[in-house]
Motif scaffolding. Structure first.
Motif, PDB file in Angstrom:
ATOM      1  N   TYR A  88      -8.866  13.302 -11.374  1.00 53.70           N
ATOM      2  CA  TYR A  88      -9.323  11.871 -11.688  1.00 53.70           C
ATOM      3  C   TYR A  88      -9.670  10.893 -10.391  1.00 53.70           C
ATOM      4  N   THR A  89     -10.508   9.875 -10.549  1.00 52.61           N
ATOM      5  CA  THR A  89     -10.838   9.221  -9.655  1.00 52.61           C
ATOM      6  C   THR A  89     -10.036   7.922  -9.815  1.00 52.61           C
ATOM      7  N   ILE A  90     -10.047   7.033  -8.587  1.00 54.12           N
ATOM      8  CA  ILE A  90      -9.354   5.790  -8.623  1.00 54.12           C
ATOM      9  C   ILE A  90     -10.296   4.774  -8.124  1.00 54.12           C
ATOM     10  N   ASP A 101      -2.347   6.893  -3.212  1.00 59.36           N
ATOM     11  CA  ASP A 101      -2.957   7.459  -4.418  1.00 59.36           C
ATOM     12  C   ASP A 101      -1.919   6.953  -5.632  1.00 59.36           C
ATOM     13  N   LEU A 102      -2.580   6.322  -6.560  1.00 61.22           N
ATOM     14  CA  LEU A 102      -2.039   5.882  -7.679  1.00 61.22           C
ATOM     15  C   LEU A 102      -1.614   6.944  -9.036  1.00 61.22           C
ATOM     16  N   GLY A 103      -2.321   8.352  -8.530  1.00 59.07           N
ATOM     17  CA  GLY A 103      -1.818   9.404  -9.279  1.00 59.07           C
ATOM     18  C   GLY A 103      -0.371   9.680  -9.062  1.00 59.07           C
ATOM     19  N   GLN A 175       4.735  -2.488  -4.987  1.00 57.31           N
ATOM     20  CA  GLN A 175       3.605  -1.702  -5.457  1.00 57.31           C
ATOM     21  C   GLN A 175       2.491  -2.478  -5.779  1.00 57.31           C
ATOM     22  N   ASN A 176       2.637  -3.780  -5.181  1.00 58.05           N
ATOM     23  CA  ASN A 176       1.682  -4.773  -5.311  1.00 58.05           C
ATOM     24  C   ASN A 176       0.143  -4.098  -5.036  1.00 58.05           C
ATOM     25  N   ALA A 177      -0.173  -3.251  -4.039  1.00 55.71           N
ATOM     26  CA  ALA A 177      -1.299  -2.794  -3.685  1.00 55.71           C
ATOM     27  C   ALA A 177      -2.147  -2.104  -4.930  1.00 55.71           C
ATOM     28  N   PHE A 178      -1.370  -1.943  -6.140  1.00 54.54           N
ATOM     29  CA  PHE A 178      -2.052  -1.049  -7.144  1.00 54.54           C
ATOM     30  C   PHE A 178      -2.523  -2.250  -8.164  1.00 54.54           C
ATOM     31  N   GLY A 180      -4.524  -4.505 -10.368  1.00 50.57           N
ATOM     32  CA  GLY A 180      -6.089  -4.648 -10.648  1.00 50.57           C
ATOM     33  C   GLY A 180      -6.667  -3.056 -10.391  1.00 50.57           C
ATOM     34  N   ASP A 181      -6.114  -2.122  -9.704  1.00 50.21           N
ATOM     35  CA  ASP A 181      -6.724  -0.774  -9.897  1.00 50.21           C
ATOM     36  C   ASP A 181      -6.590  -0.121 -10.918  1.00 50.21           C
ATOM     37  N   SER A 182      -7.423   0.919 -10.984  1.00 49.97           N
ATOM     38  CA  SER A 182      -7.655   1.742 -12.221  1.00 49.97           C
ATOM     39  C   SER A 182      -7.685   3.225 -11.886  1.00 49.97           C
ATOM     40  N   LEU A 183      -7.377   4.210 -12.832  1.00 50.37           N
ATOM     41  CA  LEU A 183      -7.428   5.474 -12.670  1.00 50.37           C
ATOM     42  C   LEU A 183      -8.256   6.153 -14.052  1.00 50.37           C
TER      43      LEU A 183
END
Length: 199
Positions: A88-90, A101-103, A175-178, A180-183
């Motif tokens: 996967y890519t983040i 790592d969101l994973g 977990q605010n750092a995540f 808008g992020d996507s995986l």
């Protein structure tokens, strides 16, 4: 006709006669048969349906997503086992997750018993799956399928339905750092043939 010509003709006739007699000495019966033989290799043809298992937006910690997918053998040979490769890519939308790592926050619950979809057979994170030896994953799959998969494999024309639940784990912390992020997850299913046999 001169004597030389008569003698020459006589010798030639005698030689021809001897060759015919000699040839007749080696005559024999014969018969010929031709066999037509073929070596045709079989095929392994594993398909996954649907090809996109999950596509969700606007996730928040605590969300769970139950999905099913089917592994089908469309080839002519038995599939002994299937290895799952995870990558996967983040995309860090704001660049503020500080290499987190969101994973590690996406748990995968493998559910194989249709009657008990709330009882995972095996749980792990996407990060662990990505770093796991494919042989370990294969062994987990073999155990989950039991004798039906391990002994018989996936016969030509047959399929197996699998259920998987993805969970954005709420760890009770910030977990605010995540936001808008996507995986982007890529699962590769690698089918292996059964061992060769006496045919």
């Amino acid at each position: 006709m001169s004597l030389k010509k008569k003698l020459g003709l006589g010798v030639a006739s005698a030689a021809l006669g001897l060759s015919l007699v000699g040839g007749g000495t080696y005559a024999y019966f014969s018969d010929t048969e031709v066999t037509n033989n073929t070596f045709a290799a079989g095929t392994l043809d594993l398909s996954v349906n649907p090809s996109t298992i999950i596509d969700v937006k606007d996730l928040k910690p605590g969300d769970t997503m139950l999905r099913s997918f089917e592994l089908k053998n469309g080839g002519t040979l038995d599939i002994k086992n299937v290895t799952l490769l995870t990558d996967y890519t983040i995309k860090d939308s704001k660049g503020d997750n500080k290499a987190e790592d969101l994973g590690k926050h996406i748990r995968v619950n493998f559910l194989f018993n249709v009657d008990k979809l709330d009882a995972p057979v095996w749980s792990t994170t996407l990060a662990d799956l990505k770093g796991m030896d494919p042989k370990v994953v294969k062994n987990k799959f073999d155990l989950m399928f039991g004798d039906e998969w391990g002994a018989k494999g996936l016969a030509p024309g047959s399929s197996d339905l699998l259920f998987v639940q993805y969970e954005f784990v709420d760890n009770g912390k910030d977990q605010n750092a995540f936001q808008g992020d996507s995986l982007s997850l890529k699962w590769t299913f690698d089918a292996m043939q059964k061992a060769g046999s006496e045919r």
